[in-house]
Design a protein around this motif. Sequence first.
Motif, PDB file in Angstrom:
ATOM      1  N   UNK A 286       4.463  -2.012 -12.249  1.00  0.00           N
ATOM      2  CA  UNK A 286       4.093  -0.356 -12.454  1.00  0.00           C
ATOM      3  C   UNK A 286       5.429   0.285 -12.833  1.00  0.00           C
ATOM      4  N   UNK A 287       6.424  -0.474 -13.040  1.00  0.00           N
ATOM      5  CA  UNK A 287       7.737  -0.012 -13.317  1.00  0.00           C
ATOM      6  C   UNK A 287       8.001   1.101 -12.466  1.00  0.00           C
ATOM      7  N   UNK A 288       8.164   0.792 -11.142  1.00  0.00           N
ATOM      8  CA  UNK A 288       8.427   1.553  -9.881  1.00  0.00           C
ATOM      9  C   UNK A 288       9.362   1.059  -9.101  1.00  0.00           C
ATOM     10  N   UNK A 289      10.696   1.027  -9.345  1.00  0.00           N
ATOM     11  CA  UNK A 289      11.546   0.203  -8.422  1.00  0.00           C
ATOM     12  C   UNK A 289      11.401   0.616  -7.152  1.00  0.00           C
ATOM     13  N   UNK A 290      11.610  -0.509  -6.243  1.00  0.00           N
ATOM     14  CA  UNK A 290      11.579  -0.396  -4.752  1.00  0.00           C
ATOM     15  C   UNK A 290      12.905   0.370  -4.211  1.00  0.00           C
ATOM     16  N   UNK A 291      12.606   1.160  -3.017  1.00  0.00           N
ATOM     17  CA  UNK A 291      13.881   1.762  -2.661  1.00  0.00           C
ATOM     18  C   UNK A 291      15.010   0.668  -2.043  1.00  0.00           C
ATOM     19  N   UNK A 292      16.197   1.180  -2.251  1.00  0.00           N
ATOM     20  CA  UNK A 292      17.244   0.194  -1.743  1.00  0.00           C
ATOM     21  C   UNK A 292      17.761   0.464  -0.340  1.00  0.00           C
TER      22      UNK A 292
ATOM     23  N   UNK B 203       0.820  -1.283   0.107  1.00  0.00           N
ATOM     24  CA  UNK B 203       0.055  -0.069   0.044  1.00  0.00           C
ATOM     25  C   UNK B 203       0.853   1.330   0.068  1.00  0.00           C
ATOM     26  N   UNK B 204       1.897   1.124   0.827  1.00  0.00           N
ATOM     27  CA  UNK B 204       2.954   2.465   0.740  1.00  0.00           C
ATOM     28  C   UNK B 204       3.300   2.670  -0.617  1.00  0.00           C
ATOM     29  N   UNK B 205       3.852   1.489  -1.263  1.00  0.00           N
ATOM     30  CA  UNK B 205       4.391   1.673  -2.775  1.00  0.00           C
ATOM     31  C   UNK B 205       3.552   2.224  -3.366  1.00  0.00           C
ATOM     32  N   UNK B 206       2.199   1.814  -3.468  1.00  0.00           N
ATOM     33  CA  UNK B 206       1.388   2.142  -4.535  1.00  0.00           C
ATOM     34  C   UNK B 206       0.712   3.519  -4.441  1.00  0.00           C
ATOM     35  N   UNK B 207       0.634   3.812  -2.984  1.00  0.00           N
ATOM     36  CA  UNK B 207       0.049   5.177  -2.575  1.00  0.00           C
ATOM     37  C   UNK B 207       1.076   6.207  -3.021  1.00  0.00           C
ATOM     38  N   UNK B 208       2.328   5.958  -3.073  1.00  0.00           N
ATOM     39  CA  UNK B 208       3.353   7.008  -3.452  1.00  0.00           C
ATOM     40  C   UNK B 208       3.367   7.227  -4.777  1.00  0.00           C
TER      41      UNK B 208
END
Length: 470
Positions: free
Chosen positions: A352-358, A116-121
């Motif tokens: 969604x072509x949105x990389x996760x934070x590293x 949810x955090x990832x998609x909300x951003x």
Amino acid sequence: MPRVSAIRFALICFALLLPRYLDAADTKPNFVIIFADDQGYGDLGCFGSTKIKTPNIDRMAAEGRRFTNFMVASPVCTPSRAALLTGCYPKRVGMHQHVLFPASTKGLNPTEHTIADHLKAQGYATACFGKWHLGHHPETLPQQNGFDTYLGIPYSNDMNHPDNQGKPRVPSDELWKNQESAITLWNTPLMENEKIVELPVDQRTVTRRYTDRAVDFIKTNQDAPFFLYLPHSMPHIPLYVPADVYDPDPQNAYTCVIEHIDAEVGRVMDTIRELDLADNTYVIYTSDNGPWLQFKNHGGSAGPLRAGKGTTFEGGQRVPCVMWGPGRIPAGTECDELVGTIDLLPTIAAITESPLAKDRKIDGMDVSGLLTGTWDQTPREEYLYYTSRGAIEGLRKGKWKLLVKKKTPPRNRPNAKVPPPEILLFDLSQDIGEQTNLAAEKPELVASMRSRMEELDAEVTANAREPWRK
């Protein structure tokens, strides 16, 4: 029409339609995750059930893909849910030591990065309707973990507010026969965002009310990307259904509940189809762990798998999974490659072509090619098995599964010598039911897998993050 005018007309039409096509190309897909509670591998028609009728989920499978080697990260509720949302083994996020209760003073740390955090951003509308079970304190509820809105019960439906006292000691058959016991014998709360809005919740209608909110959410957000997390609080006992679908025979209690859930899934799917969202929506249906077999006709079936909820055998952690996405997920197909709920976060990030934070390690892997059918093999070669109390107990490596089941001295002899662990080795490609122990025949494989299991667990332990604590 003169040729020049025709060309000009065509160019004008193209110019008018181009923004619409560009918008469609830029539109992020919607995601719906429906998470049943304690539903077994053999409890869907599309996974072999002959007693339970699940036409709506079966249709999803016919139009999508069945995942037959799909794993959860724990055989009980809380750690399994933490893994789904964070892409981590529960131990990595401090949520591995069994389930939370009304008196628990910890929960999922809001600093963790959830689906949810990832998609909300990315501008998604996000909602959770159903059982949360990752902490009932305000600091740990869904709105602190990426969700815009929440309606549901904060822990299991067999738990009582505020201290879990006063729970009925009544056989399950009697509870089923007396459907009013949902409000006369239980004191489970219903929360909206951070407030209790119904105490006790009427468990007879709650599955349908979750769906009501889900349908409203989809309609409200049909023109923008959305993420809907729908974790049903059943078929976890006690079992209840609305009066219009109730079967008074307690022998049919579990069947009745699953068929009701299937009908409510159908309402969600019908909404997506009627709003012409099918071509841009992924729907995933699965369960948080295997069936609670000790409750017999109030528990489900693991099908061909061994054991059920609370165990590290396949029946405890291999669950039914159907993924649906017309035009993206091939219809009527099956994937037997190793995949888990911990892989959903990185897979959604890839889609969604949105990389996760590293800045934080997770254990999930991008398996998007298995959804689309463009990959023949999973990138996941290994999988750890933790007990319901969070102790390391097994490793999956390819077709091989090792379990190291430690034993404890008898309770009345605390100083007795600890017996050696039971070592089990199974070839799951030939023995899905884990009936033939090959450990004695392959000591070198046992030794190497045990060493690797301990190595991987040591890394998780060394880099584990703290949960939220009161």
